[in-house]
Design a protein around this motif. Structure first.
Motif, mmCIF file in Angstrom:
data_model
loop_
_atom_site.group_PDB
_atom_site.id
_atom_site.type_symbol
_atom_site.label_atom_id
_atom_site.label_comp_id
_atom_site.label_asym_id
_atom_site.label_seq_id
_atom_site.Cartn_x
_atom_site.Cartn_y
_atom_site.Cartn_z
ATOM 1 N N PHE A 295 -4.671 -4.587 11.408
ATOM 2 C CA PHE A 295 -5.012 -5.609 10.413
ATOM 3 C C PHE A 295 -3.784 -6.438 10.042
ATOM 4 C CE2 PHE A 295 -5.721 -7.164 6.089
ATOM 5 C CZ PHE A 295 -6.976 -7.759 6.218
ATOM 6 N N GLY A 296 -2.617 -5.836 10.145
ATOM 7 C CA GLY A 296 -1.394 -6.555 9.800
ATOM 8 C C GLY A 296 -0.457 -5.810 8.870
ATOM 9 N N TRP A 297 -0.875 -4.621 8.384
ATOM 10 C CA TRP A 297 0.005 -3.829 7.536
ATOM 11 C C TRP A 297 1.235 -3.388 8.335
ATOM 12 C CZ3 TRP A 297 -0.376 -3.495 2.423
ATOM 13 C CH2 TRP A 297 -1.618 -3.702 1.807
ATOM 14 N N VAL A 298 2.391 -3.457 7.713
ATOM 15 C CA VAL A 298 3.666 -3.122 8.350
ATOM 16 C C VAL A 298 4.160 -1.779 7.810
ATOM 17 C CG1 VAL A 298 6.069 -3.818 8.634
ATOM 18 C CG2 VAL A 298 4.248 -5.556 8.644
ATOM 19 N N ASP A 299 4.509 -0.888 8.708
ATOM 20 C CA ASP A 299 5.065 0.413 8.339
ATOM 21 C C ASP A 299 6.534 0.220 7.963
ATOM 22 O OD1 ASP A 299 6.004 3.018 8.156
ATOM 23 O OD2 ASP A 299 4.996 3.700 9.978
ATOM 24 N N THR A 300 6.845 0.291 6.684
ATOM 25 C CA THR A 300 8.196 -0.062 6.236
ATOM 26 C C THR A 300 9.256 0.917 6.726
ATOM 27 O OG1 THR A 300 7.976 1.147 4.129
ATOM 28 C CG2 THR A 300 7.283 -1.174 4.162
ATOM 29 N N LEU A 301 8.862 2.163 7.038
ATOM 30 C CA LEU A 301 9.862 3.138 7.475
ATOM 31 C C LEU A 301 10.507 2.720 8.793
ATOM 32 C CD1 LEU A 301 11.166 5.878 6.699
ATOM 33 C CD2 LEU A 301 9.498 6.961 8.223
ATOM 34 N N LEU B 238 3.351 0.876 3.060
ATOM 35 C CA LEU B 238 3.076 -0.216 3.984
ATOM 36 C C LEU B 238 3.139 -1.536 3.226
ATOM 37 C CD1 LEU B 238 -0.001 1.254 5.918
ATOM 38 C CD2 LEU B 238 2.433 1.675 6.323
ATOM 39 N N ALA B 239 3.385 -2.618 3.933
ATOM 40 C CA ALA B 239 3.528 -3.928 3.308
ATOM 41 C C ALA B 239 2.893 -5.001 4.166
ATOM 42 C CB ALA B 239 5.013 -4.253 3.087
ATOM 43 N N SER B 240 2.479 -6.081 3.514
ATOM 44 C CA SER B 240 2.020 -7.250 4.262
ATOM 45 C C SER B 240 3.221 -7.883 4.969
ATOM 46 C CB SER B 240 1.370 -8.253 3.307
ATOM 47 O OG SER B 240 2.308 -8.683 2.328
ATOM 48 N N PRO B 241 2.990 -8.724 5.976
ATOM 49 C CA PRO B 241 4.121 -9.289 6.726
ATOM 50 C C PRO B 241 5.145 -10.005 5.857
ATOM 51 C CG PRO B 241 2.084 -9.623 7.937
ATOM 52 C CD PRO B 241 1.688 -9.058 6.598
ATOM 53 N N ARG B 242 4.705 -10.812 4.901
ATOM 54 C CA ARG B 242 5.663 -11.529 4.046
ATOM 55 C C ARG B 242 6.403 -10.569 3.129
ATOM 56 N NH1 ARG B 242 4.295 -15.406 0.100
ATOM 57 N NH2 ARG B 242 6.544 -15.581 -0.116
ATOM 58 N N MET B 243 5.722 -9.522 2.648
ATOM 59 C CA MET B 243 6.408 -8.545 1.802
ATOM 60 C C MET B 243 7.431 -7.776 2.627
ATOM 61 S SD MET B 243 6.272 -7.726 -1.417
ATOM 62 C CE MET B 243 7.026 -6.513 -2.504
ATOM 63 N N ALA B 244 7.081 -7.472 3.870
ATOM 64 C CA ALA B 244 8.003 -6.734 4.733
ATOM 65 C C ALA B 244 9.286 -7.524 4.983
ATOM 66 C CB ALA B 244 7.319 -6.400 6.059
ATOM 67 N N LEU C 267 0.864 -1.181 0.000
ATOM 68 C CA LEU C 267 0.000 0.000 0.000
ATOM 69 C C LEU C 267 0.898 1.228 0.000
ATOM 70 C CD1 LEU C 267 -2.676 1.619 0.389
ATOM 71 C CD2 LEU C 267 -2.397 1.227 2.857
ATOM 72 N N ALA C 268 0.712 2.110 -0.983
ATOM 73 C CA ALA C 268 1.545 3.308 -1.083
ATOM 74 C C ALA C 268 0.661 4.513 -1.348
ATOM 75 C CB ALA C 268 2.580 3.157 -2.205
ATOM 76 N N GLY C 269 0.906 5.603 -0.609
ATOM 77 C CA GLY C 269 0.127 6.795 -0.896
ATOM 78 C C GLY C 269 0.199 7.855 0.182
ATOM 79 N N ASP C 270 -0.488 8.941 -0.110
ATOM 80 C CA ASP C 270 -0.671 10.032 0.845
ATOM 81 C C ASP C 270 -1.909 9.690 1.663
ATOM 82 O OD1 ASP C 270 -1.235 12.340 2.215
ATOM 83 O OD2 ASP C 270 -1.164 13.671 0.479
ATOM 84 N N LEU C 271 -1.698 9.250 2.897
ATOM 85 C CA LEU C 271 -2.810 8.824 3.745
ATOM 86 C C LEU C 271 -3.367 9.962 4.582
ATOM 87 C CD1 LEU C 271 -1.576 5.312 4.972
ATOM 88 C CD2 LEU C 271 -2.728 5.951 2.828
ATOM 89 N N ARG D 72 10.940 -8.937 2.894
ATOM 90 C CA ARG D 72 11.816 -8.678 1.743
ATOM 91 C C ARG D 72 12.355 -7.242 1.751
ATOM 92 N NH1 ARG D 72 9.896 -11.748 -3.386
ATOM 93 N NH2 ARG D 72 8.886 -13.608 -2.556
ATOM 94 N N LEU D 73 12.018 -6.484 2.764
ATOM 95 C CA LEU D 73 12.394 -5.076 2.797
ATOM 96 C C LEU D 73 13.913 -4.901 2.845
ATOM 97 C CD1 LEU D 73 11.406 -2.089 3.106
ATOM 98 C CD2 LEU D 73 11.663 -2.431 5.562
ATOM 99 N N VAL D 74 14.399 -4.036 1.962
ATOM 100 C CA VAL D 74 15.796 -3.628 1.981
ATOM 101 C C VAL D 74 15.927 -2.283 2.688
ATOM 102 C CG1 VAL D 74 17.807 -3.013 0.572
ATOM 103 C CG2 VAL D 74 16.295 -4.901 -0.141
ATOM 104 N N SER D 75 15.096 -1.312 2.300
ATOM 105 C CA SER D 75 15.173 0.021 2.902
ATOM 106 C C SER D 75 13.941 0.829 2.539
ATOM 107 C CB SER D 75 16.424 0.771 2.420
ATOM 108 O OG SER D 75 16.346 1.008 1.020
ATOM 109 N N THR D 76 13.662 1.827 3.367
ATOM 110 C CA THR D 76 12.699 2.877 3.051
ATOM 111 C C THR D 76 13.357 4.202 3.370
ATOM 112 O OG1 THR D 76 10.726 1.534 3.449
ATOM 113 C CG2 THR D 76 10.466 3.910 3.616
ATOM 114 N N GLU D 77 13.236 5.150 2.464
ATOM 115 C CA GLU D 77 13.881 6.445 2.665
ATOM 116 C C GLU D 77 12.962 7.576 2.222
ATOM 117 O OE1 GLU D 77 17.356 6.924 0.128
ATOM 118 O OE2 GLU D 77 16.571 5.363 -1.206
ATOM 119 N N ILE D 78 13.145 8.723 2.850
ATOM 120 C CA ILE D 78 12.461 9.953 2.470
ATOM 121 C C ILE D 78 13.360 10.675 1.464
ATOM 122 C CG2 ILE D 78 11.377 12.059 3.288
ATOM 123 C CD1 ILE D 78 10.190 9.457 4.458
#
Length: 264
Positions: free
Chosen positions: A196-202, A231-237, A152-156, A239-245
């Motif tokens: 719900f389970g969404w992971v904040d990648t930052l 945001l990512a589901s647990p399995r997608m998270a 999930l990506a966007g201006d929330l 695979r996270l390498v990095s999140t940056e601003i």
């Protein structure tokens, strides 16, 4: 192989800042891009230029304009999507009873299918944003979500408890005359999504060095916010390498957010 996801609010369609926006996209080169506030993009000329900046085909399998429902002013703050990987199963959700602007839902292939959502939540009040968050979660089967790859990506337009807001945030919001987050400020949207389970990648790899995506000054009061998320589901998270601003300079009043996932 990796997947770079980017979300970026371009502010009022980009106006005379559009070339600066394209420069940002050329520099970052995301694989999947979500843009908010794409006012006046109905002819898709600007979206085609975005495709050119990224080097992706300007066809329906790689770019899509999600038509937003109109605001009270009649203007439509569209959401745009561009992808290097072919898109399929594209759905546009913009029922005003459930959606603030637009929610784009689609799929593409990594080493296995990824379900992707790009969005722009209501800009005025927390209650309709909470409706949007619950609508999104209702689209998902909880078991498939936990076991699958979702982003999930966007201006929330929402605040997170994870961010280091000052202890006097409530007083600052009152002094600034900023009502959109509530008094006292609410964190309901991110609470609901994370429950719900969404992971904040930052924050998945620990506290970030930078977290602010929007700096605002009203009535002489400056407040730093994060309103843009990936945001990512647990399995997608996993695979996270990095999140940056990403600092976009004068290209917009929002910074961009970029998340890199590994394949496999």
């Amino acid at each position: 192989m990796s997947l770079r996801v980017m979300t970026f609010n371009v502010l009022f369609g980009g106006q005379d800042r559009f070339e600066a926006i394209l420069d940002v996209l050329r520099r970052v080169q995301p694989d999947v891009l979500v843009l908010q506030e794409c006012l006046g993009w109905e002819t898709c000329d600007r979206l085609s230029q975005v495709a050119g900046a990224l080097g992706v085909p300007a066809d329906a399998s790689h770019i899509h304009l999600g038509t937003s429902r109109p605001r009270g002013s009649g203007r439509r703050y569209h959401v745009a999507l561009a992808s290097r990987r072919p898109l399929r199963a594209i759905q546009i959700h913009n029922d005003p009873r459930q959606i603030g602007h637009c929610l784009i839902q689609c799929q593409f292939d990594l080493d296995e299918p990824v379900t992707f959502f790009g969005t722009h939540y209501d800009a005025q009040h927390e209650d309709p944003r909470l409706v949007e968050a619950r609508f999104l979660c209702d689209l998902l089967d909880p078991i498939r979500f936990r076991e699958g790859l979702y982003v999930l990506a966007g201006d929330l337009n929402s605040l997170s408890r994870r961010d280091p807001y000052p202890a006097d945030l409530a007083e600052r919001l009152l002094a600034a005359g900023t009502d959109k987050y509530g008094h006292p400020p609410r964190f309901s949207v991110l609470d609901a999504l994370e429950s719900f389970g969404w992971v904040d990648t930052l924050y998945y790899r620990g506290p970030p060095t930078e977290w602010v995506t929007a700096r605002r000054q009203n009535n002489g009061v400056q407040i730093d916010y994060r309103t843009d998320y990936i945001l990512a589901s647990p399995r997608m998270a996993e695979r996270l390498v990095s999140t940056e601003i990403i600092d976009v300079g004068e290209a917009s009043d929002h910074q961009a957010v970029v998340t890199t996932f590994r394949e496999g």
